[in-house]
Design an enzyme around this catalytic site. Sequence first.
Site, PDB file in Angstrom:
ATOM      1  N   SER A  11       0.591  -1.609   0.300  1.00  0.00           N
ATOM      2  CA  SER A  11      -0.170  -0.015   0.089  1.00  0.00           C
ATOM      3  C   SER A  11       1.381   1.261  -0.289  1.00  0.00           C
ATOM      4  O   SER A  11       0.408   2.605  -0.206  1.00  0.00           O
ATOM      5  CB  SER A  11      -1.031  -0.173   1.158  1.00  0.00           C
ATOM      6  OG  SER A  11      -0.147   0.013   2.597  1.00  0.00           O
ATOM      7  N   GLY A  12       1.727   0.448   0.535  1.00  0.00           N
ATOM      8  CA  GLY A  12       2.718   2.451   0.640  1.00  0.00           C
ATOM      9  C   GLY A  12       2.926   2.504   1.598  1.00  0.00           C
ATOM     10  O   GLY A  12       3.477   3.400   2.289  1.00  0.00           O
ATOM     11  N   VAL A  14       4.155   0.954   5.727  1.00  0.00           N
ATOM     12  CA  VAL A  14       5.419   0.602   6.884  1.00  0.00           C
ATOM     13  C   VAL A  14       5.098  -0.816   6.786  1.00  0.00           C
ATOM     14  O   VAL A  14       5.589  -1.446   6.587  1.00  0.00           O
ATOM     15  CB  VAL A  14       5.412   1.574   7.895  1.00  0.00           C
ATOM     16  CG1 VAL A  14       7.055   0.923   8.740  1.00  0.00           C
ATOM     17  CG2 VAL A  14       6.061   3.167   7.754  1.00  0.00           C
ATOM     18  N   SER A  16       3.121  -2.912   5.338  1.00  0.00           N
ATOM     19  CA  SER A  16       3.397  -3.793   3.982  1.00  0.00           C
ATOM     20  C   SER A  16       4.624  -3.506   3.602  1.00  0.00           C
ATOM     21  O   SER A  16       5.386  -4.989   3.271  1.00  0.00           O
ATOM     22  CB  SER A  16       2.228  -3.587   2.677  1.00  0.00           C
ATOM     23  OG  SER A  16       2.088  -1.836   2.039  1.00  0.00           O
ATOM     24  N   MET A  35      -2.634  -2.237  -5.219  1.00  0.00           N
ATOM     25  CA  MET A  35      -3.780  -1.824  -5.358  1.00  0.00           C
ATOM     26  C   MET A  35      -4.199  -0.643  -5.546  1.00  0.00           C
ATOM     27  O   MET A  35      -5.208  -0.023  -4.416  1.00  0.00           O
ATOM     28  CB  MET A  35      -4.592  -2.974  -4.820  1.00  0.00           C
ATOM     29  CG  MET A  35      -4.525  -4.456  -5.103  1.00  0.00           C
ATOM     30  SD  MET A  35      -5.318  -5.258  -3.275  1.00  0.00           S
ATOM     31  CE  MET A  35      -4.511  -4.777  -2.029  1.00  0.00           C
ATOM     32  N   CYS A 100     -14.617  -5.078   2.016  1.00  0.00           N
ATOM     33  CA  CYS A 100     -13.168  -4.915   1.605  1.00  0.00           C
ATOM     34  C   CYS A 100     -12.553  -6.006   1.626  1.00  0.00           C
ATOM     35  O   CYS A 100     -12.238  -6.600   0.577  1.00  0.00           O
ATOM     36  CB  CYS A 100     -12.589  -3.648   1.500  1.00  0.00           C
ATOM     37  SG  CYS A 100     -11.346  -3.536   0.486  1.00  0.00           S
ATOM     38  N   GLY A 124       0.802  -6.571   5.188  1.00  0.00           N
ATOM     39  CA  GLY A 124       0.706  -6.520   6.491  1.00  0.00           C
ATOM     40  C   GLY A 124      -0.575  -6.129   7.808  1.00  0.00           C
ATOM     41  O   GLY A 124       0.411  -5.955   8.338  1.00  0.00           O
ATOM     42  N   CYS A 196     -10.452   4.580   2.935  1.00  0.00           N
ATOM     43  CA  CYS A 196      -9.271   5.385   1.532  1.00  0.00           C
ATOM     44  C   CYS A 196     -10.233   6.603   1.332  1.00  0.00           C
ATOM     45  O   CYS A 196     -10.358   7.638   0.856  1.00  0.00           O
ATOM     46  CB  CYS A 196      -8.787   4.504   0.554  1.00  0.00           C
ATOM     47  SG  CYS A 196      -7.976   4.855  -1.000  1.00  0.00           S
TER      48      CYS A 196
END
Length: 391
Positions: A11-12, A14, A16, A35, A100, A124, A196
């Site tokens: 996801s960007g 920490v 993951s 994703m 989700c 993560g 999100c």
Amino acid sequence: MSKRRVVVGMSGGVDSSVTAWLLKEQGYDVVGLFMKNWEDDDDGEYCSTRQDWIDVVSVADLIGIDVEAVNFAAEYKDRVFAEFLREYSAGRTPNPDVLCNAEIKFKAFLDHAMSLDAEMIATGHYARVRERDGRFELLKAFDHTKDQSYFLHRLNQAQLSKTMFPLGEIPKTKVREIAAQIGLPNAKKKDSTGICFIGERPFRDFLNRYLPTKPGPMKTPDGKVVGEHIGLAFYTFGQRKGIGLGGSKSGSGEPWFVAAKDIASNTLYVVQGHDHPWLLSRELVAGNVSWVAGEPPADGFACGAKTRYRQADAACVFGGAATGAAAAGPAGEVRFSLAFDDAQWAVTPGQSAVLYDGEICLGGGIIESAATGQPGQATSAGHAPALAEAR
């Protein structure tokens, strides 16, 4: 001998990123998959994924893995966001993160990973998977302060058999230390909060873009009108802030809380005092059930349950068949009931009731109704408890 391929959902963040690094260090053939679940065109100001993608690429370069991006925005809108709006329109308060995970991160993502010849996927999340006696169990993370099994309770045997949670046995503080030690470019990045597609804006502002306001009366349990609400969808059970009432309406000075909704009359019921009987429930009924093992516990099983994230497990007894006035929902739908040892506060229709046997997450369902602290009274998404004005 070829290495086992694991596709990591990145996801960007920490968590993951450290997950990908740990698996690479353990000798796996790691591929990162980013994703995109929301189109920037839908809301460029609040949900741009550009920086997250940049962070993913930077991390992948550092640890030496391939990474690709996949767009699941259409699937997300059809399977998650549409249901999110339907639930709010019906007066309930859904948890889109649960849906989700079941529909996107461990279904669409899993299917795509398998097309990349992966043997396993990893994320993560703070949870654990254990295989025992030919079945896979979903366990709480060792770090209970970060445990995310509540959001994962709808995962089934097929999904768990292909899933790894490397952070399940590591404290969050240690994850941050690892990120700093290996020099991850996002080591100090804050954890994401909220959903999100909502971003950092007030939730009411976001919801108002998709659901119309429909003002109506705000009443006390005895039928006294104390204000006007802007629309039932914009309030949730136990809500205190944003009601627009001070403590002077009854002279008690205690804060006001949302206690019930009546869809038919478009009425919002509010009460004063955190421990008002309308806010306390000893029983609930849940539908849309999902069991990790594929089957429910036995009737009368003593277990723990959470009716919201980060709540301590509450002792209760499982009932396989919902009965009584609280058994709301479509005829023929499989539902269950829970009877709690102690009254639970603001049990909210639309949220998940998740069952535990110690460390093991058994599964759960979506709360449909809850019996209040007053005998013979129940509240559901569309019906207030029996009202004083109607007695």
